[in-house]
Design a protein around this motif. Structure first.
Motif, PDB file in Angstrom:
ATOM      1  N   TRP A 115      -3.006   6.688 -12.174  1.00  0.00           N
ATOM      2  CA  TRP A 115      -3.084   8.153 -12.016  1.00  0.00           C
ATOM      3  C   TRP A 115      -3.836   8.572 -10.759  1.00  0.00           C
ATOM      4  N   PHE A 116      -4.738   7.735 -10.276  1.00  0.00           N
ATOM      5  CA  PHE A 116      -5.558   8.148  -9.123  1.00  0.00           C
ATOM      6  C   PHE A 116      -4.811   7.975  -7.804  1.00  0.00           C
ATOM      7  N   CYS A 117      -3.668   7.281  -7.830  1.00  0.00           N
ATOM      8  CA  CYS A 117      -3.090   6.762  -6.591  1.00  0.00           C
ATOM      9  C   CYS A 117      -2.560   7.859  -5.655  1.00  0.00           C
ATOM     10  N   ALA A 118      -2.928   7.744  -4.386  1.00  0.00           N
ATOM     11  CA  ALA A 118      -2.442   8.693  -3.374  1.00  0.00           C
ATOM     12  C   ALA A 118      -1.479   8.007  -2.407  1.00  0.00           C
ATOM     13  N   CYS A 119      -1.107   6.756  -2.712  1.00  0.00           N
ATOM     14  CA  CYS A 119      -0.206   6.029  -1.807  1.00  0.00           C
ATOM     15  C   CYS A 119       1.227   6.537  -1.966  1.00  0.00           C
ATOM     16  N   GLY A 130       2.241  -3.564   3.205  1.00  0.00           N
ATOM     17  CA  GLY A 130       1.458  -2.658   2.366  1.00  0.00           C
ATOM     18  C   GLY A 130       2.343  -1.855   1.433  1.00  0.00           C
ATOM     19  N   GLY A 131       1.698  -0.994   0.661  1.00  0.00           N
ATOM     20  CA  GLY A 131       2.535  -0.235  -0.276  1.00  0.00           C
ATOM     21  C   GLY A 131       1.772   0.889  -0.916  1.00  0.00           C
ATOM     22  N   GLY A 132       2.136   1.158  -2.145  1.00  0.00           N
ATOM     23  CA  GLY A 132       2.882   0.355  -3.074  1.00  0.00           C
ATOM     24  C   GLY A 132       2.275  -1.040  -3.309  1.00  0.00           C
ATOM     25  N   SER A 133       3.093  -1.841  -3.933  1.00  0.00           N
ATOM     26  CA  SER A 133       2.680  -3.197  -4.277  1.00  0.00           C
ATOM     27  C   SER A 133       3.686  -4.229  -3.760  1.00  0.00           C
ATOM     28  N   ILE A 142      -1.495  -8.995   3.375  1.00  0.00           N
ATOM     29  CA  ILE A 142      -0.704  -8.415   2.275  1.00  0.00           C
ATOM     30  C   ILE A 142      -1.619  -7.708   1.290  1.00  0.00           C
ATOM     31  N   GLU A 143      -1.160  -6.548   0.816  1.00  0.00           N
ATOM     32  CA  GLU A 143      -1.874  -5.840  -0.249  1.00  0.00           C
ATOM     33  C   GLU A 143      -1.381  -6.366  -1.598  1.00  0.00           C
ATOM     34  N   ILE A 144      -2.330  -6.738  -2.437  1.00  0.00           N
ATOM     35  CA  ILE A 144      -2.003  -7.426  -3.693  1.00  0.00           C
ATOM     36  C   ILE A 144      -2.474  -6.615  -4.894  1.00  0.00           C
ATOM     37  N   ASP A 145      -1.556  -6.415  -5.845  1.00  0.00           N
ATOM     38  CA  ASP A 145      -1.982  -5.904  -7.137  1.00  0.00           C
ATOM     39  C   ASP A 145      -2.271  -7.122  -8.009  1.00  0.00           C
ATOM     40  N   PRO A 146      -3.553  -7.390  -8.350  1.00  0.00           N
ATOM     41  CA  PRO A 146      -3.903  -8.612  -9.087  1.00  0.00           C
ATOM     42  C   PRO A 146      -3.098  -8.764 -10.376  1.00  0.00           C
ATOM     43  N   LEU A 177      -6.976  -7.166  -2.216  1.00  0.00           N
ATOM     44  CA  LEU A 177      -6.698  -6.920  -3.632  1.00  0.00           C
ATOM     45  C   LEU A 177      -7.347  -5.625  -4.101  1.00  0.00           C
ATOM     46  N   GLY A 178      -6.610  -4.868  -4.885  1.00  0.00           N
ATOM     47  CA  GLY A 178      -7.160  -3.639  -5.443  1.00  0.00           C
ATOM     48  C   GLY A 178      -7.938  -3.935  -6.712  1.00  0.00           C
ATOM     49  N   ILE A 179      -9.181  -3.443  -6.753  1.00  0.00           N
ATOM     50  CA  ILE A 179      -9.943  -3.496  -8.014  1.00  0.00           C
ATOM     51  C   ILE A 179     -10.122  -2.056  -8.508  1.00  0.00           C
ATOM     52  N   ASN A 213      -5.430   5.041 -15.779  1.00  0.00           N
ATOM     53  CA  ASN A 213      -4.220   4.309 -16.182  1.00  0.00           C
ATOM     54  C   ASN A 213      -4.060   3.010 -15.390  1.00  0.00           C
ATOM     55  N   ARG A 214      -5.155   2.263 -15.322  1.00  0.00           N
ATOM     56  CA  ARG A 214      -5.103   1.000 -14.585  1.00  0.00           C
ATOM     57  C   ARG A 214      -5.990  -0.015 -15.300  1.00  0.00           C
ATOM     58  N   LEU A 215      -5.383  -0.710 -16.257  1.00  0.00           N
ATOM     59  CA  LEU A 215      -6.144  -1.716 -16.985  1.00  0.00           C
ATOM     60  C   LEU A 215      -6.058  -3.015 -16.205  1.00  0.00           C
ATOM     61  N   LEU A 269     -14.909   0.341   0.372  1.00  0.00           N
ATOM     62  CA  LEU A 269     -15.450   1.244  -0.647  1.00  0.00           C
ATOM     63  C   LEU A 269     -14.976   2.655  -0.291  1.00  0.00           C
ATOM     64  N   PHE A 270     -13.872   3.069  -0.955  1.00  0.00           N
ATOM     65  CA  PHE A 270     -13.301   4.382  -0.639  1.00  0.00           C
ATOM     66  C   PHE A 270     -13.779   5.423  -1.640  1.00  0.00           C
ATOM     67  N   GLY A 271     -13.952   6.647  -1.168  1.00  0.00           N
ATOM     68  CA  GLY A 271     -14.206   7.758  -2.074  1.00  0.00           C
ATOM     69  C   GLY A 271     -12.869   8.208  -2.642  1.00  0.00           C
ATOM     70  N   TYR A 272     -12.804   8.391  -3.957  1.00  0.00           N
ATOM     71  CA  TYR A 272     -11.537   8.826  -4.568  1.00  0.00           C
ATOM     72  C   TYR A 272     -11.100  10.169  -3.969  1.00  0.00           C
TER      73      TYR A 272
END
Ligand SMILES: C[S@@+](CC[C@H](N)C(=O)[O-])C[C@H]1O[C@@H](n2cnc3c(N)ncnc32)[C@H](O)[C@@H]1O
Ligand code: SF4
Length: 448
Positions: free
Chosen positions: A60-64, A105-108, A138-142, A163-165, A177-179, A233-236
């Motif tokens: 839900w937070f994603c701005a990509c 990049g992406g996306g995933s 590469i941007e990785i969704d773990p 990697l996105g945490i 919405n990111r478990l 370390l990004f600000g939402y």
């Protein structure tokens, strides 16, 4: 002095370009792209950015710029079109201009099936002169990762994994919405390293719903167990007027400006304590990392992917919404995948907008990049690069420093300096040099 609410709530661009993307306009298309590519100096490496506009989950937070898809057919179809765009670029570069860096990049991008990722790598190397020591990131969704995908990353030639945490706290994860478990993240990091991918970056966020100083610092401490080479370390950025799914995040769940500032400062202190060096506004890197060396030596760059040690002056963006950067200005592809497909099939390129830099833009682009990277620019440097054209911006900097009562910036040693106190607000200071921003303010995310 504590920052004032006005400073904390101010909305300013992130300055990954100048002029910023809202000031791109129509009227620049494939013809301009062909012209600017033809002017690239032979033998001087360029960077490529390839956008994969798909994810198998939607946070839900994603701005990509991405779309959730649970079917693979749209992804396969997209990869065929992307190959056609790569082929066009290959013909235009004609082997005379090598590729020194590729960023996926992406996306995933990790949504790609392992064989498709490997085939994409082979296609790129076939169509373009990719240097043997090219940086491949590469941007990785773990959550996507399994052994086959990790093997494919290695075969693709990946040198850097990002990697996105975001946050490990279950309450925060549920609200966005990111478990994502620590164990799955560790599996992806360890698996990448075991396959020779030696540079690992982790993305963390502050300012997320229900986040507190305690949860943000607890996440940071967990991330530290993975011994990342770099951390962002990004600000939402809460921009529900642009990203409808962000309306799932209720305003009342969000920390206010003062709390965001406290979270970022607390994580920052821990990072410095752990031996990381602060890079620009939102990155940390280990002492021997190339980003650290670039920062120390004044070679740090800022582009659409954030901070980079990459010295390539030109970046060619491929895929929907991708932005290209040239000495002459910026060009952007159409954002909608359907329209992108039609344009690539008809014309080989999908450029629909951009901006050609004026002489004044060039000076200000350099000044703003310097401030965002080094928190300083020197008047001698500016004059060496731009001659008399630098006069206006130097006068403006001296005036700004003289008027500044909070000592956020100063004029010293023939240069304009953002003081340590002013650094968290460097976007606000950069905005003072942005003629487009003062002329026509648009909606942006919070400055801190
Ligand atoms: C393309 S994603 C990373 C790769 C992968 N898709 C994943 O999520 O793990 C890029 C990064 O952008 C950042 N990002 C996305 N939306 C954001 C927002 N609204 N505000 C700040 N950062 C955001 C996140 O840190 C995210 O990891
Ligand atoms: S944060 Fe990553 S996985 Fe989540 S929607 Fe955005 S791009 Fe996709």
């Amino acid at each position: 002095m504590l920052p004032t609410a006005t400073m904390l709530d101010a909305k300013v661009p992130r300055y990954t370009s100048y002029p910023t993307a809202p000031h791109f306009h129509s009227g620049l298309g494939p013809e301009t792209a062909r012209q600017w590519i033809s002017k690239l100096p032979a033998g001087k490496p360029v960077s490529l950015y390839l956008h994969i506009p798909f994810c198998d989950r939607l946070c839900w937070f994603c701005a990509c710029h991405t779309k959730q898809t649970l079917r693979y057919e749209p992804v396969s179809a997209y990869l065929r079109v992307l190959q056609a765009e790569i082929a066009t670029i290959g013909r235009l570069l004609d082997g005379h201009v090598p590729v020194g860096a590729i960023h996926l990049g992406g996306g995933s991008p990790t949504m790609l099936r392992p064989n498709d990722l490997i085939a994409l790598g082979a296609y790129l190397r076939n169509a373009l002169h990719v240097l043997p020591d090219a940086d491949i990131s590469i941007e990785i969704d773990p959550n996507d990762m399994d052994d086959q995908r990790l093997d494919a990353l290695a075969e693709f030639g990946t040198t850097r994994a990002s990697l996105g945490i975001q946050d490990f706290d279950p309450r925060v994860q549920e609200a966005i919405n990111r478990l994502q478990s620590f164990e799955q993240t560790a599996y992806a990091v360890d698996g990448a390293r075991a396959r020779g991918i030696n540079s690992v970056n982790l993305d963390l966020l502050y300012g997320l719903p229900h986040q507190t100083v305690e949860s943000a610092t607890a996440t940071f401490r967990q991330a530290l167990h993975l011994a990342p080479d770099r951390m962002a370390l990004f600000g939402y950025a809460h921009v529900p007027w642009m990203k409808k799914h962000q309306t799932q995040i209720k305003d009342e769940w969000l920390p206010d400006g003062m709390e965001r500032y406290a979270q970022s400062e607390a994580v920052r202190a821990l990072a410095l304590d752990a031996g990381y060096r602060a890079i620009g506004i939102d990155h940390f890197a280990m002492p021997g990392d190339t980003l650290t060396l670039a920062s120390i030596q004044g070679r740090l760059r800022r582009n659409f992917q954030g901070y980079s040690a990459d010295q390539c002056d030109a970046i060619i963006g491929l895929g929907p919404s991708a932005i290209s950067q040239f000495a002459q200005g910026y060009l952007q592809n159409t954002p909608a995948t359907g329209d992108y497909t039609r344009r690539i099939e008809d014309e080989g390129l999908a450029t629909v907008r951009g901006v050609a830099l004026s002489e004044d833009d060039r000076v200000r682009r350099w000044v703003i990049e310097k401030l965002m990277c080094d928190f300083r620019f020197s008047s001698d440097d500016a004059i060496r690069r731009f001659g008399a054209l630098a006069g206006d911006v130097i006068m403006q900097a001296k005036h700004l420093a003289a008027m500044e009562s909070d000592r956020l910036c100063e004029w010293r040693d023939h240069g304009f300096d953002v003081t340590p106190k002013g650094r968290p607000f460097v976007r606000l200071i950069a905005a003072r040099f942005d003629t487009y921003f003062s002329a026509a303010p648009t909606r942006h995310s919070a400055a801190v």
